[in-house]
Scaffold this motif. Structure first.
Motif, PDB file in Angstrom:
ATOM      1  N   VAL A 108       0.838  -1.205   0.000  1.00  0.00           N
ATOM      2  CA  VAL A 108       0.000   0.000   0.000  1.00  0.00           C
ATOM      3  C   VAL A 108       0.868   1.249   0.000  1.00  0.00           C
ATOM      4  N   ALA A 109       1.942   1.242   0.786  1.00  0.00           N
ATOM      5  CA  ALA A 109       2.835   2.405   0.832  1.00  0.00           C
ATOM      6  C   ALA A 109       3.486   2.641  -0.528  1.00  0.00           C
ATOM      7  N   LEU A 110       3.916   1.581  -1.199  1.00  0.00           N
ATOM      8  CA  LEU A 110       4.526   1.738  -2.523  1.00  0.00           C
ATOM      9  C   LEU A 110       3.506   2.221  -3.548  1.00  0.00           C
ATOM     10  N   LEU A 111       2.285   1.721  -3.460  1.00  0.00           N
ATOM     11  CA  LEU A 111       1.236   2.176  -4.373  1.00  0.00           C
ATOM     12  C   LEU A 111       0.936   3.659  -4.153  1.00  0.00           C
ATOM     13  N   ALA A 112       0.801   4.063  -2.901  1.00  0.00           N
ATOM     14  CA  ALA A 112       0.554   5.477  -2.607  1.00  0.00           C
ATOM     15  C   ALA A 112       1.724   6.338  -3.093  1.00  0.00           C
ATOM     16  N   PHE A 113       2.944   5.848  -2.928  1.00  0.00           N
ATOM     17  CA  PHE A 113       4.121   6.571  -3.410  1.00  0.00           C
ATOM     18  C   PHE A 113       4.071   6.721  -4.931  1.00  0.00           C
ATOM     19  N   GLY A 114       3.647   5.681  -5.628  1.00  0.00           N
ATOM     20  CA  GLY A 114       3.489   5.775  -7.077  1.00  0.00           C
ATOM     21  C   GLY A 114       2.484   6.849  -7.472  1.00  0.00           C
ATOM     22  N   HIS A 115       1.374   6.927  -6.741  1.00  0.00           N
ATOM     23  CA  HIS A 115       0.377   7.970  -7.020  1.00  0.00           C
ATOM     24  C   HIS A 115       0.940   9.353  -6.697  1.00  0.00           C
ATOM     25  N   ARG A 116       1.738   9.441  -5.649  1.00  0.00           N
ATOM     26  CA  ARG A 116       2.364  10.724  -5.305  1.00  0.00           C
ATOM     27  C   ARG A 116       3.332  11.150  -6.412  1.00  0.00           C
ATOM     28  N   LEU A 117       4.137  10.206  -6.901  1.00  0.00           N
ATOM     29  CA  LEU A 117       5.037  10.510  -8.012  1.00  0.00           C
ATOM     30  C   LEU A 117       4.256  10.968  -9.233  1.00  0.00           C
ATOM     31  N   ASN A 118       3.110  10.370  -9.473  1.00  0.00           N
ATOM     32  CA  ASN A 118       2.270  10.742 -10.596  1.00  0.00           C
ATOM     33  C   ASN A 118       1.787  12.175 -10.464  1.00  0.00           C
ATOM     34  N   ARG A 119       1.388  12.546  -9.275  1.00  0.00           N
ATOM     35  CA  ARG A 119       0.940  13.940  -9.040  1.00  0.00           C
ATOM     36  C   ARG A 119       2.076  14.909  -9.250  1.00  0.00           C
ATOM     37  N   VAL A 120       3.258  14.581  -8.723  1.00  0.00           N
ATOM     38  CA  VAL A 120       4.423  15.466  -8.853  1.00  0.00           C
ATOM     39  C   VAL A 120       4.820  15.624 -10.316  1.00  0.00           C
ATOM     40  N   ALA A 121       4.657  14.574 -11.107  1.00  0.00           N
ATOM     41  CA  ALA A 121       5.036  14.628 -12.523  1.00  0.00           C
ATOM     42  C   ALA A 121       4.214  15.660 -13.291  1.00  0.00           C
ATOM     43  N   PHE A 122       3.024  15.964 -12.817  1.00  0.00           N
ATOM     44  CA  PHE A 122       2.184  16.962 -13.491  1.00  0.00           C
ATOM     45  C   PHE A 122       2.562  18.390 -13.108  1.00  0.00           C
ATOM     46  N   ASP A 123       3.324  18.572 -12.030  1.00  0.00           N
ATOM     47  CA  ASP A 123       3.692  19.918 -11.584  1.00  0.00           C
ATOM     48  C   ASP A 123       4.806  20.507 -12.410  1.00  0.00           C
TER      49      ASP A 123
END
Length: 127
Positions: free
Chosen positions: A112-127
């Protein structure tokens, strides 16, 4: 195409919901571990395999939508790779069995932590 379903805003919303879902999963795993130790009746309900199977399917759907769309839009493959690793660990954890003598909760939390981290990376990639 509908403007509400395109671009970074749509993917950002999916990532936020997926991170929230990951947080709920984390709370579920920790709460279940405590409840199993305190009250096996309640723990038995929360440890039912169907509960976890449905949760994994929902996580896979959110991951495919948010991380797949993000990779398509910003071109970075690390977010879906990290999310896929987390989902794989979560799926593998389901094979370990439930209860205090199994490592299922620990591996699920890591996934779950790795999945959430992947989603966080995805959000950062749009910035």
């Amino acid at each position: 195409m509908n403007a509400a379903l395109s671009g970074p805003r749509w993917s950002d919303a999916l990532d936020r919901y997926a991170i929230g879902l990951s947080g709920l999963c984390l709370v579920h795993c920790l709460t279940t571990s405590v409840l199993v130790a305190l009250a096996s009746t309640v723990g038995g309900l929360l440890l039912h395999p169907l509960f976890h199977e449905v949760g994994l399917v929902v996580a896979i759907l959110f991951g495919a939508l948010a991380l797949g769309r993000g990779a398509w839009e910003h071109g970075m493959l690390m977010p879906p790779a990290m999310g896929s690793l987390g989902l794989g660990i979560m799926a593998g954890a389901m094979t370990l069995g439930h209860g205090p003598n199994h490592d299922e909760a620990m591996w699920t939390i890591i996934g779950v932590a790795l999945l959430a981290f992947g989603h966080r990376l995805n959000r950062v990639a749009f910035d």
